[in-house]
Each structure stands twice: as structure tokens, then as C-alpha cells.
Design a protein around this motif. Sequence first.
Motif, PDB file in Angstrom:
ATOM      1  N   ALA A 199      43.434  33.046  48.981  1.00 33.02           N
ATOM      2  CA  ALA A 199      43.420  34.114  49.817  1.00 33.02           C
ATOM      3  C   ALA A 199      42.321  35.229  49.532  1.00 33.02           C
ATOM      4  N   ASP A 200      42.016  36.377  50.167  1.00 34.63           N
ATOM      5  CA  ASP A 200      40.914  37.247  49.967  1.00 34.63           C
ATOM      6  C   ASP A 200      41.362  37.811  48.814  1.00 34.63           C
ATOM      7  N   ASN A 201      42.691  38.152  48.662  1.00 30.74           N
ATOM      8  CA  ASN A 201      43.167  39.225  47.643  1.00 30.74           C
ATOM      9  C   ASN A 201      43.401  38.393  46.074  1.00 30.74           C
ATOM     10  N   VAL A 202      43.030  37.162  46.305  1.00 26.92           N
ATOM     11  CA  VAL A 202      42.743  36.359  44.821  1.00 26.92           C
ATOM     12  C   VAL A 202      41.877  37.235  43.647  1.00 26.92           C
ATOM     13  N   CYS A 203      42.356  37.394  42.508  1.00 28.44           N
ATOM     14  CA  CYS A 203      41.576  38.018  41.590  1.00 28.44           C
ATOM     15  C   CYS A 203      41.400  36.810  40.630  1.00 28.44           C
ATOM     16  N   ILE A 204      40.227  36.381  40.145  1.00 26.55           N
ATOM     17  CA  ILE A 204      40.238  35.183  39.007  1.00 26.55           C
ATOM     18  C   ILE A 204      40.480  36.149  37.867  1.00 26.55           C
ATOM     19  N   LYS A 205      41.124  35.228  37.017  1.00 20.61           N
ATOM     20  CA  LYS A 205      41.541  35.688  35.703  1.00 20.61           C
ATOM     21  C   LYS A 205      40.916  34.838  34.803  1.00 20.61           C
ATOM     22  N   VAL A 206      39.927  35.205  33.696  1.00 19.70           N
ATOM     23  CA  VAL A 206      39.359  34.487  32.762  1.00 19.70           C
ATOM     24  C   VAL A 206      39.773  35.104  31.402  1.00 19.70           C
ATOM     25  N   PRO A 207      39.532  34.278  30.363  1.00 13.60           N
ATOM     26  CA  PRO A 207      39.870  34.719  29.151  1.00 13.60           C
ATOM     27  C   PRO A 207      38.407  35.257  28.579  1.00 13.60           C
ATOM     28  N   LEU A 208      38.915  36.020  27.490  1.00  8.15           N
ATOM     29  CA  LEU A 208      37.836  36.920  26.861  1.00  8.15           C
ATOM     30  C   LEU A 208      36.983  35.891  25.888  1.00  8.15           C
ATOM     31  N   THR A 209      36.137  35.029  26.465  1.00  9.32           N
ATOM     32  CA  THR A 209      35.531  34.242  25.594  1.00  9.32           C
ATOM     33  C   THR A 209      34.037  34.534  26.125  1.00  9.32           C
ATOM     34  N   ILE A 210      32.878  33.911  25.385  1.00  6.08           N
ATOM     35  CA  ILE A 210      31.496  33.805  25.936  1.00  6.08           C
ATOM     36  C   ILE A 210      31.534  33.256  27.229  1.00  6.08           C
ATOM     37  N   ASP A 211      32.211  32.004  27.543  1.00  3.38           N
ATOM     38  CA  ASP A 211      32.259  31.444  28.765  1.00  3.38           C
ATOM     39  C   ASP A 211      33.098  32.176  29.776  1.00  3.38           C
TER      40      ASP A 211
END
Length: 217
Positions: free
Chosen positions: A77-89
Motif C-alpha cells: 500500500a502507499d502508506n507502508v513505511c519500511i522499517k530497517v534496523p539501525l545497522t550499517i546495512d
Amino acid sequence: MKFFADTAEIEDIKELAATGLLDGVTTNPSLIAKSGRDFIEVTREICALTDGPVSAEVVALDHATMMKEAEILRKIADNVCIKVPLTIDGLKTCKALTGEGTMVNVTLCFSANQALLAAKAGASFISPFVGRHDDNGFDGMQLISDIRLIYDNYDFGTEILVASVRHGIHVLEAAKIGADVMTAPPAVIKGLFKHILTDKGIEGFLADWAKTGQAIG
Ligand code: G3P
């Protein structure tokens, strides 16, 4: 201050959305597991219940696979916010995705320097975990305060999303500091409406009103 619900439970989200006070939803792999639902399916349902951002977290640890997972998630959906961990990658992925106009929430932040890096990577949201910080003998609210100061010093647009909120005092302190968003379990959000003196006041007013024998309308 925006209020996000930290849950993947559809009924809870519906109930909070009906108040008109819900600005978004955050999920994580643990909350998806707790829901017992299919990740893509439940995320699609959540996205339909709010116009606000719905955080869906990648589970890969390397940049290339994070990008592949993000590609699948952002199509939900347009309102998805991708969550990523706080790592270099995770931050490489954040930089790439926000460069393409996709919202990114950088999660598992436990230091102000990490938050500085996330802002430099163009994060839409930074998620410092105040409850887990407190649990481990640190001062979660001091972290929020430090991040606010740093972001204001440099006019970073990254929003401070206070996560791992356990009780109303976390919400109060975060609001006093000027955090942009807080995400909390539904029970904590519902608890914010409650005060014993409000209940007692209603009880007293209704008892007196009954004595008047009147009705409105
Ligand atoms: O969604 C991330 C965060 O809010 C998790 O909270 O209670 O598991 O530390 P908690």
C-alpha cells in the motif's frame, strides 16, 4: 504529537482508529508472530484502516536482501513505511529507499549518535526504544532529549518516534520534550483517556442530574 499503535491486532487498531486520534501503526516481527497472521495479509488490512504510516519491518541483515524485501513490502500500500534496523546495512537501505521517495523508520535505536546517523541517512522516522533503555539501567527519556537537541541543532526532518513505550509517564515526558510521535500498545493508549476523578465526576454529575427529573431532547 502523533499517536501510533504498536500492534498487529486488527480489532485493537479498528477501535483506536474509530476515536479519530490514531495517526499510524507500527509493527515488528514479534508483533506479527503474536498476531498469528500472515505478514503481508495483516499488513494490507492494517494499511486500509489508517491513512497514516504503517511500519513493516524487513528481516534480512544485508543491504541487497533488505532492498528485495522492501520492494515486496512497499507494494502492499502507499502508506507502508519500511522499517530497517539501525545497522550499517539498514542505514544504506534507508538512504536508498528514502532517495526513491519511500518512507523509512529506522528501529532499534539506543544512542543519540545512532539517531544522528539515521537522520543523515534521510530516515523519515527514528525509533529510540525508551522502555528497553530503562530496563537496562539507562535513561530512556534522556535519550529522547538528546536526539531532540541534535535534530533541532541541524534542522533534520527526521521525526522522533518514541518506541517501546510502557506507560503514560513515557508519553507525558516524550510530549514535554517535543518528540514528534509516540507508538504504544493499545492498552497504554486507552489508559491515557482514563482518570479516576473523571469517572467520579461523571458519577456525581449524573446522580445530581437524575434528581432534576429532566432529559435533554
Ligand atoms: O515496535 C518497537 C517497540 O515499540 C517494541 O517495544 O515493548 O517490545 O520493547 P517493546
